[in-house]
Design a protein around this motif. Sequence first.
Motif, PDB file in Angstrom:
ATOM      1  N   GLY A   1       0.834  -1.199   0.000  1.00  0.00           N
ATOM      2  CA  GLY A   1       0.000   0.000   0.000  1.00  0.00           C
ATOM      3  C   GLY A   1       0.869   1.250   0.000  1.00  0.00           C
ATOM      4  O   GLY A   1       0.576   2.220  -0.709  1.00  0.00           O
ATOM      5  N   LEU A   2       1.955   1.227   0.762  1.00  0.00           N
ATOM      6  CA  LEU A   2       2.867   2.378   0.799  1.00  0.00           C
ATOM      7  C   LEU A   2       3.491   2.609  -0.573  1.00  0.00           C
ATOM      8  O   LEU A   2       3.613   3.738  -1.035  1.00  0.00           O
ATOM      9  N   ARG A   3       3.865   1.525  -1.229  1.00  0.00           N
ATOM     10  CA  ARG A   3       4.454   1.666  -2.579  1.00  0.00           C
ATOM     11  C   ARG A   3       3.441   2.255  -3.562  1.00  0.00           C
ATOM     12  O   ARG A   3       3.786   3.091  -4.392  1.00  0.00           O
ATOM     13  N   ALA A   4       2.181   1.809  -3.441  1.00  0.00           N
ATOM     14  CA  ALA A   4       1.144   2.324  -4.346  1.00  0.00           C
ATOM     15  C   ALA A   4       0.862   3.795  -4.033  1.00  0.00           C
ATOM     16  O   ALA A   4       0.657   4.600  -4.946  1.00  0.00           O
ATOM     17  N   LEU A   5       0.885   4.165  -2.747  1.00  0.00           N
ATOM     18  CA  LEU A   5       0.671   5.575  -2.384  1.00  0.00           C
ATOM     19  C   LEU A   5       1.793   6.446  -2.921  1.00  0.00           C
ATOM     20  O   LEU A   5       1.584   7.581  -3.342  1.00  0.00           O
ATOM     21  N   ARG A   6       2.991   5.896  -2.943  1.00  0.00           N
ATOM     22  CA  ARG A   6       4.155   6.673  -3.418  1.00  0.00           C
ATOM     23  C   ARG A   6       4.079   6.936  -4.920  1.00  0.00           C
ATOM     24  O   ARG A   6       4.595   7.945  -5.413  1.00  0.00           O
ATOM     25  N   VAL A   7       3.415   6.020  -5.644  1.00  0.00           N
ATOM     26  CA  VAL A   7       3.208   6.257  -7.085  1.00  0.00           C
ATOM     27  C   VAL A   7       2.333   7.502  -7.243  1.00  0.00           C
ATOM     28  O   VAL A   7       2.573   8.351  -8.105  1.00  0.00           O
ATOM     29  N   ALA A   8       1.299   7.624  -6.379  1.00  0.00           N
ATOM     30  CA  ALA A   8       0.371   8.756  -6.483  1.00  0.00           C
ATOM     31  C   ALA A   8       0.957  10.039  -5.909  1.00  0.00           C
ATOM     32  O   ALA A   8       0.676  11.133  -6.410  1.00  0.00           O
ATOM     33  N   TYR A   9       1.742   9.920  -4.838  1.00  0.00           N
ATOM     34  CA  TYR A   9       2.267  11.111  -4.146  1.00  0.00           C
ATOM     35  C   TYR A   9       3.778  10.980  -3.958  1.00  0.00           C
ATOM     36  O   TYR A   9       4.259  10.716  -2.835  1.00  0.00           O
ATOM     37  N   PRO A  10       4.549  11.170  -5.035  1.00  0.00           N
ATOM     38  CA  PRO A  10       5.997  10.946  -4.897  1.00  0.00           C
ATOM     39  C   PRO A  10       6.687  11.905  -3.932  1.00  0.00           C
ATOM     40  O   PRO A  10       7.758  11.590  -3.420  1.00  0.00           O
ATOM     41  N   GLN A  11       6.051  13.062  -3.659  1.00  0.00           N
ATOM     42  CA  GLN A  11       6.701  14.066  -2.792  1.00  0.00           C
ATOM     43  C   GLN A  11       6.261  13.985  -1.330  1.00  0.00           C
ATOM     44  O   GLN A  11       6.615  14.856  -0.537  1.00  0.00           O
ATOM     45  N   ALA A  12       5.464  12.984  -0.993  1.00  0.00           N
ATOM     46  CA  ALA A  12       4.906  12.935   0.366  1.00  0.00           C
ATOM     47  C   ALA A  12       5.858  12.238   1.334  1.00  0.00           C
ATOM     48  O   ALA A  12       6.889  11.689   0.940  1.00  0.00           O
ATOM     49  N   GLN A  13       5.483  12.257   2.627  1.00  0.00           N
ATOM     50  CA  GLN A  13       6.210  11.484   3.649  1.00  0.00           C
ATOM     51  C   GLN A  13       5.310  10.319   4.049  1.00  0.00           C
ATOM     52  O   GLN A  13       4.092  10.498   4.188  1.00  0.00           O
ATOM     53  N   PHE A  14       5.922   9.152   4.278  1.00  0.00           N
ATOM     54  CA  PHE A  14       5.112   7.944   4.447  1.00  0.00           C
ATOM     55  C   PHE A  14       5.368   7.267   5.789  1.00  0.00           C
ATOM     56  O   PHE A  14       6.520   7.114   6.204  1.00  0.00           O
ATOM     57  N   CYS A  15       4.263   6.842   6.415  1.00  0.00           N
ATOM     58  CA  CYS A  15       4.337   6.075   7.660  1.00  0.00           C
ATOM     59  C   CYS A  15       3.488   4.824   7.500  1.00  0.00           C
ATOM     60  O   CYS A  15       2.490   4.828   6.788  1.00  0.00           O
ATOM     61  N   GLY A  16       3.905   3.767   8.197  1.00  0.00           N
ATOM     62  CA  GLY A  16       3.125   2.532   8.160  1.00  0.00           C
ATOM     63  C   GLY A  16       3.092   1.916   9.544  1.00  0.00           C
ATOM     64  O   GLY A  16       4.103   1.904  10.255  1.00  0.00           O
ATOM     65  N   ILE A  17       1.911   1.424   9.935  1.00  0.00           N
ATOM     66  CA  ILE A  17       1.777   0.709  11.219  1.00  0.00           C
ATOM     67  C   ILE A  17       1.338  -0.705  10.890  1.00  0.00           C
ATOM     68  O   ILE A  17       0.444  -0.897  10.049  1.00  0.00           O
ATOM     69  N   GLU A  18       1.966  -1.682  11.544  1.00  0.00           N
ATOM     70  CA  GLU A  18       1.602  -3.077  11.268  1.00  0.00           C
ATOM     71  C   GLU A  18       1.671  -3.866  12.566  1.00  0.00           C
ATOM     72  O   GLU A  18       2.604  -3.712  13.343  1.00  0.00           O
ATOM     73  N   PHE A  19       0.682  -4.738  12.769  1.00  0.00           N
ATOM     74  CA  PHE A  19       0.638  -5.490  14.020  1.00  0.00           C
ATOM     75  C   PHE A  19       1.528  -6.731  13.987  1.00  0.00           C
ATOM     76  O   PHE A  19       1.927  -7.239  15.028  1.00  0.00           O
ATOM     77  N   SER A  20       1.793  -7.250  12.797  1.00  0.00           N
ATOM     78  CA  SER A  20       2.628  -8.459  12.713  1.00  0.00           C
ATOM     79  C   SER A  20       4.101  -8.042  12.637  1.00  0.00           C
ATOM     80  O   SER A  20       4.491  -7.294  11.738  1.00  0.00           O
ATOM     81  N   TRP A  21       4.902  -8.574  13.564  1.00  0.00           N
ATOM     82  CA  TRP A  21       6.330  -8.195  13.587  1.00  0.00           C
ATOM     83  C   TRP A  21       7.047  -8.581  12.297  1.00  0.00           C
ATOM     84  O   TRP A  21       7.754  -7.746  11.715  1.00  0.00           O
ATOM     85  N   PRO A  22       6.913  -9.834  11.803  1.00  0.00           N
ATOM     86  CA  PRO A  22       7.648 -10.178  10.576  1.00  0.00           C
ATOM     87  C   PRO A  22       7.235  -9.306   9.387  1.00  0.00           C
ATOM     88  O   PRO A  22       8.081  -8.860   8.611  1.00  0.00           O
ATOM     89  N   LEU A  23       5.917  -9.032   9.272  1.00  0.00           N
ATOM     90  CA  LEU A  23       5.471  -8.190   8.154  1.00  0.00           C
ATOM     91  C   LEU A  23       6.019  -6.771   8.310  1.00  0.00           C
ATOM     92  O   LEU A  23       6.425  -6.139   7.336  1.00  0.00           O
ATOM     93  N   ARG A  24       6.036  -6.287   9.560  1.00  0.00           N
ATOM     94  CA  ARG A  24       6.557  -4.935   9.811  1.00  0.00           C
ATOM     95  C   ARG A  24       8.018  -4.834   9.360  1.00  0.00           C
ATOM     96  O   ARG A  24       8.415  -3.852   8.741  1.00  0.00           O
ATOM     97  N   PHE A  25       8.810  -5.884   9.637  1.00  0.00           N
ATOM     98  CA  PHE A  25      10.223  -5.856   9.226  1.00  0.00           C
ATOM     99  C   PHE A  25      10.357  -5.972   7.711  1.00  0.00           C
ATOM    100  O   PHE A  25      11.170  -5.282   7.099  1.00  0.00           O
ATOM    101  N   MET A  26       9.537  -6.825   7.111  1.00  0.00           N
ATOM    102  CA  MET A  26       9.626  -6.959   5.650  1.00  0.00           C
ATOM    103  C   MET A  26       9.206  -5.656   4.962  1.00  0.00           C
ATOM    104  O   MET A  26       9.806  -5.241   3.978  1.00  0.00           O
ATOM    105  N   ALA A  27       8.164  -4.987   5.520  1.00  0.00           N
ATOM    106  CA  ALA A  27       7.728  -3.709   4.938  1.00  0.00           C
ATOM    107  C   ALA A  27       8.852  -2.677   5.033  1.00  0.00           C
ATOM    108  O   ALA A  27       9.101  -1.924   4.091  1.00  0.00           O
ATOM    109  N   ALA A  28       9.551  -2.664   6.167  1.00  0.00           N
ATOM    110  CA  ALA A  28      10.645  -1.696   6.338  1.00  0.00           C
ATOM    111  C   ALA A  28      11.758  -1.964   5.326  1.00  0.00           C
ATOM    112  O   ALA A  28      12.363  -1.025   4.791  1.00  0.00           O
ATOM    113  N   LEU A  29      12.014  -3.246   5.042  1.00  0.00           N
ATOM    114  CA  LEU A  29      13.040  -3.570   4.039  1.00  0.00           C
ATOM    115  C   LEU A  29      12.607  -3.134   2.649  1.00  0.00           C
ATOM    116  O   LEU A  29      13.397  -2.639   1.853  1.00  0.00           O
ATOM    117  N   ARG A  30      11.301  -3.317   2.352  1.00  0.00           N
ATOM    118  CA  ARG A  30      10.811  -3.004   1.011  1.00  0.00           C
ATOM    119  C   ARG A  30      10.561  -1.512   0.811  1.00  0.00           C
ATOM    120  O   ARG A  30      10.511  -1.037  -0.320  1.00  0.00           O
TER     121      ARG A  30
END
Length: 264
Positions: free
Chosen positions: A133-162
Amino acid sequence: MPQLLKWPIPALLIWGGAWVIYLNVSGLLPELWAMALACAVAAAFSVMGRTPARRWALVLGFPVSLWLSGAAVFPAWGWLIPLGLALLIYPVHAWHDAPIFPTPLNALRDLSQAAPLPSGAMLLDAGCGLGDGLRALRVAYPQAQFCGIEFSWPLRFMAALRCPWARIWHGDIWQEDWSGYDLVYLFQRPETMPHAVDKARENMKPGAWLVSLEFEATELVPTAVVKASADRPVWLYQAPFKLAPLSPAPFKSSTRHPQSDPSR
Ligand SMILES: C[S@@+](CC[C@H](N)C(=O)[O-])C[C@H]1O[C@@H](n2cnc3c(N)ncnc32)[C@H](O)[C@@H]1O
């Protein structure tokens, strides 16, 4: 990748991959560590399953086949390894909202026309999963600042890597403050939307946008609706939110498209 491979190809690849890992490392590591490593890899890739049943099949396929093959002595408590790994990736807490299911990269490309934001605007993907979702938002708003909250620890780490350009942390979307964001993006489930509406009405600042892929907030009048694809709407609501009139007749469908409803 999840969209490209047709079931059961992901299952065959993941189970096969887990076997290759297990056979290659079982000579190097103690038996149980080799099993745990192969289970962990299968569990990590189980996010490719499009339904909960498929994800469980991906998690459990390798340990079940190992047990059936008799290639290793699988202690009874050994089943806790894949189950524990699955619960780490899919925490029970998040089951009430949505399990992992990613936003396609171009799904939000038309968002900025309907909801223009200044450069540097703060965007939150509430329940960011693997970061799609963050990647798709960045396509629409390349100049924005992005935050993500995730409850699953492994997914949170993978999202941070991606998404190294985003600030991503572990947390519960309902416990976080949404008041600092110019746009909060949700891709959850229909049952989550009333809760999201309450939170947004209470917490979001005037001018900010609540955006939901696919699932309508039927309590609110949408400010705009754009298309993610031919059959998938993106619902946009700008604060201060306008409440939808209560449905006067119980036999009327509450899921009707608001723009085709002249009473709104
Ligand atoms: C359908 S996925 C969407 C992922 C991402 N937003 C995207 O669009 O690609 C929903 C995600 O929300 C997470 N989630 C569900 N409930 C949550 C909660 N209460 N707090 C934080 N994350 C949650 C799930 O773990 C899952 O990763």
